[in-house]
Design a protein around this motif. Structure first.
Motif, short mmCIF file in Angstrom:
data_model
loop_
_atom_site.label_atom_id
_atom_site.label_comp_id
_atom_site.label_asym_id
_atom_site.label_seq_id
_atom_site.Cartn_x
_atom_site.Cartn_y
_atom_site.Cartn_z
N SER A 35 0.82 -1.20 0.00
CA SER A 35 0.00 0.00 0.00
C SER A 35 0.86 1.26 0.00
CB SER A 35 -0.92 0.01 1.23
OG SER A 35 -0.14 0.04 2.41
N GLU A 36 0.21 2.37 -0.33
CA GLU A 36 0.94 3.64 -0.41
C GLU A 36 1.53 4.04 0.93
OE1 GLU A 36 2.52 6.82 -2.52
OE2 GLU A 36 1.39 5.09 -3.27
N SER A 37 0.77 3.84 2.00
CA SER A 37 1.26 4.20 3.33
C SER A 37 2.45 3.33 3.74
CB SER A 37 0.15 4.07 4.36
OG SER A 37 -0.35 2.72 4.39
N SER A 38 2.39 2.03 3.43
CA SER A 38 3.50 1.14 3.75
C SER A 38 4.75 1.51 2.96
CB SER A 38 3.12 -0.32 3.47
OG SER A 38 2.02 -0.72 4.24
N ARG A 39 4.54 1.90 1.69
CA ARG A 39 5.68 2.29 0.87
C ARG A 39 6.32 3.56 1.42
NH1 ARG A 39 3.20 2.50 -3.52
NH2 ARG A 39 3.70 0.41 -4.27
N ASN A 40 5.49 4.50 1.83
CA ASN A 40 6.03 5.74 2.40
C ASN A 40 6.79 5.49 3.70
OD1 ASN A 40 4.93 7.21 0.30
ND2 ASN A 40 3.04 7.68 1.42
N GLN A 41 6.27 4.55 4.51
CA GLN A 41 6.97 4.21 5.74
C GLN A 41 8.31 3.54 5.46
OE1 GLN A 41 4.26 1.79 7.98
NE2 GLN A 41 2.88 3.49 8.50
#
Length: 348
Positions: free
Chosen positions: A65-71
């Motif tokens: 997911s986008e949030s996981s990638r950003n993290q």
């Protein structure tokens, strides 16, 4: 098909990135084996940057997911920033110090230097540290920032003074001591010797004897030879040595002097030759001597290349053709010296 579509960008990125890293490493590092460690450093930095870019690309293509990638990108950024923050201070300081040493040129490869407790002959100069070879033949890497922040003494190539300190009793007149020590300087193969009365102690007079050594590569041998010559000349002059502190607690006659006797089976030697014992320096400073020879040969070869190029620009016809062949030969000499230096380092 959906799973394949999700993982396909990651597989392509990994495959493409791996091929690029292997190709870059081969072009910049593996193929250029003749490069010195200093010349390889910027190429290694390029490879490191490419690997870092690949890690970022892998993180961007992960099927998450986008949030996981950003993290994940944030974590990667924190890790990289932490490594740089902890290491940059020392690395940058040594790098800047290396540039200062390069521009100021306080010493060159092959020079004898002393920095606090470190003494040896410079065997390699890098951007981050300087390698010296000690009297025990060991190699010590000293950070360039340490050399910049501490006083460094360099033995001049034009010559250095070999000195020795010795104490003689008050019962011996200083003119007799001066005559004997001046003779010792000549026996040791030194020039322009002189003797100083350095201290009037409680129990003895301290003398300092010095002589000029023109061939500084033999500094260890010359120091030993001066000490030997002092022993011989003083004992032959019937002068008792009282340094550093001489205490005899066995019953002796008041007129007895403590002077070592020359063995009867020892061959006579009227002069101590520095050249006879050059093997000491050859063993102790072998790498430094070889590095100095390589640097001098490389400097001469590059000067030859520049000289021939200058002649080519002014020559015409057959002379120009002959000079171009000479230039090709000179360039091959430069390459051969660099390759020989690299092979020498690999065999250590």
């Amino acid at each position: 098909m959906e799973i394949l579509a999700l993982w396909l960008p990651l597989v392509i990125t990994l495959s493409f990135g791996t091929v690029i890293i292997i190709a870059v490493r081969w072009i910049l590092l593996r193929r250029a084996q003749e490069l010195t460690s200093e010349q390889r450093l910027p190429r290694q930095m390029v490879v490191f940057v490419i690997i870092l870019v690949l890690l970022i690309a892998v993180a961007l293509t992960l099927p998450v997911s986008e949030s996981s990638r950003n993290q994940l990108l944030a974590l990667l950024g924190v890790l990289v920033s932490g490594v740089i923050a902890f290491s940059s201070t020392t690395i940058v300081a040594n790098l800047m110090s290396g540039l200062v040493i390069r521009f100021n040129k306080p010493f060159k490869t092959g020079d004898f230097i002393r920095c606090n407790d470190y003494f040896g002959r410079v065997s390699e100069k890098g951007l981050l540290d300087t390698e010296i070879q000690t009297e025990q033949r060991d190699l010590i890497h000293i950070a360039n920032s340490y050399l910049v922040n501490n006083p460094v003494s360099v033995i001049r190539s034009s010559g250095t003074l070999i000195t020795a300190n010795i104490s003689i009793g008050y019962d011996v007149h200083h003119t007799s001591v001066t005559e004997a020590l001046t003779k010792a300087v000549l026996e040791a193969g030194l020039e322009e010797g002189y003797v100083q009365v350095s201290e009037l102690g409680d129990f003895s007079v301290s003398y300092r004897v010095a002589g000029l050594l023109k061939e500084v590569k033999s500094v260890l041998t010359a120091r030993s030879n001066l000490h030997k010559a002092i022993l011989d000349t003083l004992h032959n002059s019937d002068i008792e040595i009282m340094s550093p502190n001489f205490i005899a607690q066995r019953p002796t006659e008041a007129t007895q002097k403590f002077i070592a006797k020359v063995p009867t089976n020892m061959p006579s030697k009227t002069r101590t030759s520095v050249e006879d014992d050059d093997a000491q320096e050859a063993i102790a400073f072998d790498k430094a001597e070889l590095a100095a020879q390589h640097e001098e040969s490389l400097r001469d070869a590059k000067a030859k290349v520049e000289s021939v190029r200058q002649q080519i620009s002014e020559a015409k016809g057959a002379d120009k053709t002959a000079l171009e062949k000479e230039l090709e030969w000179a360039l091959n000499q430069v390459d051969n010296i660099i390759k020989l230096e690299q092979q020498t380092k690999e065999t250590e």
